[in-house]
Design a protein around this motif. Structure first.
Motif, PDB file in Angstrom:
ATOM      1  N   ARG A   1     -11.014  25.045  13.254  1.00  0.00           N
ATOM      2  CA  ARG A   1      -9.583  24.856  13.530  1.00  0.00           C
ATOM      3  C   ARG A   1      -9.397  23.607  14.374  1.00  0.00           C
ATOM      4  O   ARG A   1     -10.136  23.383  15.324  1.00  0.00           O
ATOM      5  N   GLY A   2      -8.418  22.800  14.024  1.00  0.00           N
ATOM      6  CA  GLY A   2      -8.127  21.613  14.805  1.00  0.00           C
ATOM      7  C   GLY A   2      -9.029  20.433  14.518  1.00  0.00           C
ATOM      8  O   GLY A   2      -8.998  19.435  15.232  1.00  0.00           O
TER       9      GLY A   2
ATOM     10  N   THR B   1      -3.519  18.761  13.005  1.00  0.00           N
ATOM     11  CA  THR B   1      -4.586  19.550  13.605  1.00  0.00           C
ATOM     12  C   THR B   1      -4.191  20.107  14.973  1.00  0.00           C
ATOM     13  O   THR B   1      -4.899  20.922  15.522  1.00  0.00           O
ATOM     14  N   GLN B   2      -3.043  19.678  15.512  1.00  0.00           N
ATOM     15  CA  GLN B   2      -2.609  20.227  16.794  1.00  0.00           C
ATOM     16  C   GLN B   2      -2.297  21.714  16.700  1.00  0.00           C
ATOM     17  O   GLN B   2      -2.361  22.431  17.677  1.00  0.00           O
ATOM     18  N   ASP B   3      -1.935  22.178  15.525  1.00  0.00           N
ATOM     19  CA  ASP B   3      -1.615  23.592  15.320  1.00  0.00           C
ATOM     20  C   ASP B   3      -2.802  24.377  14.794  1.00  0.00           C
ATOM     21  O   ASP B   3      -2.634  25.269  13.966  1.00  0.00           O
ATOM     22  N   SER B   4      -4.005  23.997  15.192  1.00  0.00           N
ATOM     23  CA  SER B   4      -5.216  24.694  14.744  1.00  0.00           C
ATOM     24  C   SER B   4      -5.431  24.633  13.249  1.00  0.00           C
ATOM     25  O   SER B   4      -6.006  25.530  12.669  1.00  0.00           O
ATOM     26  N   ARG B   5      -4.902  23.604  12.605  1.00  0.00           N
ATOM     27  CA  ARG B   5      -5.177  23.479  11.179  1.00  0.00           C
ATOM     28  C   ARG B   5      -6.397  22.596  10.998  1.00  0.00           C
ATOM     29  O   ARG B   5      -6.860  21.974  11.942  1.00  0.00           O
ATOM     30  N   GLY B   6      -6.885  22.518   9.769  1.00  0.00           N
ATOM     31  CA  GLY B   6      -8.049  21.681   9.501  1.00  0.00           C
ATOM     32  C   GLY B   6      -7.766  20.690   8.396  1.00  0.00           C
ATOM     33  O   GLY B   6      -6.864  20.897   7.588  1.00  0.00           O
TER      34      GLY B   6
ATOM     35  N   THR C   1     -13.202  34.430  12.315  1.00  0.00           N
ATOM     36  CA  THR C   1     -13.950  33.187  12.451  1.00  0.00           C
ATOM     37  C   THR C   1     -13.049  32.046  12.929  1.00  0.00           C
ATOM     38  O   THR C   1     -11.857  32.055  12.706  1.00  0.00           O
ATOM     39  N   ASP C   2     -13.665  31.072  13.565  1.00  0.00           N
ATOM     40  CA  ASP C   2     -12.911  29.904  14.006  1.00  0.00           C
ATOM     41  C   ASP C   2     -12.888  28.808  12.948  1.00  0.00           C
ATOM     42  O   ASP C   2     -12.311  27.764  13.155  1.00  0.00           O
ATOM     43  N   ASP C   3     -13.537  29.066  11.807  1.00  0.00           N
ATOM     44  CA  ASP C   3     -13.522  28.068  10.739  1.00  0.00           C
ATOM     45  C   ASP C   3     -12.321  28.298   9.833  1.00  0.00           C
ATOM     46  O   ASP C   3     -12.039  29.420   9.454  1.00  0.00           O
ATOM     47  N   VAL C   4     -11.619  27.202   9.503  1.00  0.00           N
ATOM     48  CA  VAL C   4     -10.543  27.348   8.520  1.00  0.00           C
ATOM     49  C   VAL C   4     -11.115  27.290   7.111  1.00  0.00           C
ATOM     50  O   VAL C   4     -10.558  27.846   6.182  1.00  0.00           O
ATOM     51  N   LEU C   5     -12.231  26.578   6.975  1.00  0.00           N
ATOM     52  CA  LEU C   5     -12.852  26.451   5.653  1.00  0.00           C
ATOM     53  C   LEU C   5     -14.351  26.363   5.836  1.00  0.00           C
ATOM     54  O   LEU C   5     -14.830  25.768   6.804  1.00  0.00           O
ATOM     55  N   CYS C   6     -15.065  26.968   4.913  1.00  0.00           N
ATOM     56  CA  CYS C   6     -16.506  27.017   5.049  1.00  0.00           C
ATOM     57  C   CYS C   6     -17.118  27.087   3.651  1.00  0.00           C
ATOM     58  O   CYS C   6     -16.583  27.753   2.769  1.00  0.00           O
ATOM     59  N   CYS C   7     -18.184  26.330   3.415  1.00  0.00           N
ATOM     60  CA  CYS C   7     -18.896  26.511   2.152  1.00  0.00           C
ATOM     61  C   CYS C   7     -20.381  26.594   2.448  1.00  0.00           C
ATOM     62  O   CYS C   7     -20.880  26.015   3.414  1.00  0.00           O
ATOM     63  N   HIS C   8     -21.069  27.362   1.599  1.00  0.00           N
ATOM     64  CA  HIS C   8     -22.477  27.635   1.815  1.00  0.00           C
ATOM     65  C   HIS C   8     -23.258  27.352   0.545  1.00  0.00           C
ATOM     66  O   HIS C   8     -22.971  27.933  -0.494  1.00  0.00           O
TER      67      HIS C   8
END
Ligand code: ADP
Ligand code: MG
Length: 221
Positions: free
Chosen positions: A34-35, A189-194, A2-9
């Motif tokens: 990411r980012g 966030t430049q390194d694909s962090r969130g 997934t492209d999400d670093v964090l997700c809640c449902h």
């Protein structure tokens, strides 16, 4: 992957006190790509801190799920949540980020002995980034409010986390220091962090890619 670093449902959290039940979160779903920097705003009591605690795995939601980089955090034993947190998450709370009897440098080292090494910055580099190099040997009680907030940020970043979660990270800072901290957060966030920031500050929402408004435990339309 997934492209999400964090997700809640569909997160739910109720606080019970006798027969009283306060719904603090009522079905909150969100994702941080990411980012991406996401700001969460909302009036006092709308559930912001509860949301942050559930996302960080510091609190357990009554319903719903939290995943970090594809790994489920919620509804796991505390030891496993702590392990996931130490590898992937930086958490900056409104207070209590530093161990009181340890210097600022020792607080950073304490986090670093518990996490993977790799490319993460050393204590002096982290302190330089937050403008606190000369205060490395100081104890938390010897710091001003603004210095304490920056030291807390250095500690939160010391495991080089994929996601930074911060509750009012600039609440105690003057305009110039606020900008320093925001530049540092944005650079992550430049390194694909969130990043997810709870805030009241217009300067903070100004650096966000997205602003989510909470109202009464729900995301306002
Ligand atoms: P915010 O951070 O937006 O001010 P909180 O997440 O702290 O909101 O609180 C959301 C709601 O949950 C409020 O009604 C608050 O009174 C209640 N609440 C928060 N923490 C607790 C707790 N530990 N026990 C009981 N109620 C709580
Ligand atoms: Mg709060």
């Amino acid at each position: 992957m997934t492209d999400d670093v964090l997700c809640c449902h569909e997160l739910y959290r109720f606080y019970r006190c006798g027969d009283e039940e306060t719904p603090a979160l009522r079905g909150v779903s969100l994702r941080i790509a990411r980012g991406e920097v996401v700001a969460v705003v909302g009036p006092s009591g709308s559930g912001k801190s509860t949301l942050l605690a559930c996302l960080a795995g510091l609190d357990e939601p009554d319903g719903g799920a939290v995943t970090l980089g594809g790994e489920r955090v919620s509804h796991r034993p505390e030891a496993e949540r702590a392990r996931i947190r130490s590898r992937r998450l930086g958490v900056l709370l409104q207070s209590g980020n530093l161990v009181a009897h340890l210097s600022v440098r020792a607080n950073i080292q304490l986090v670093q002995v518990r996490t993977r090494s790799g490319e993460r910055p050393g204590p002096d580099e982290l302190l330089e980034q937050v403008g606190l190099r000369e205060r490395a040997s100081a104890l938390p009680r010897e710091l001003s409010g603004g210095e304490l907030a920056r030291a807390g940020l250095a500690v939160a970043l010391s495991n080089d986390p994929d996601v930074l979660l911060a509750d009012e990270p600039t609440g105690e800072l003057d305009g110039r220091t606020e900008q320093l901290v925001l530049d540092l957060i944005r650079a992550r966030t430049q390194d694909s962090r969130g990043v997810l920031l709870v805030t009241h500050s217009a300067a903070v929402t100004g650096i966000a890619d997205r602003v989510i408004a909470l109202s009464d435990g729900r995301i306002a339309a």
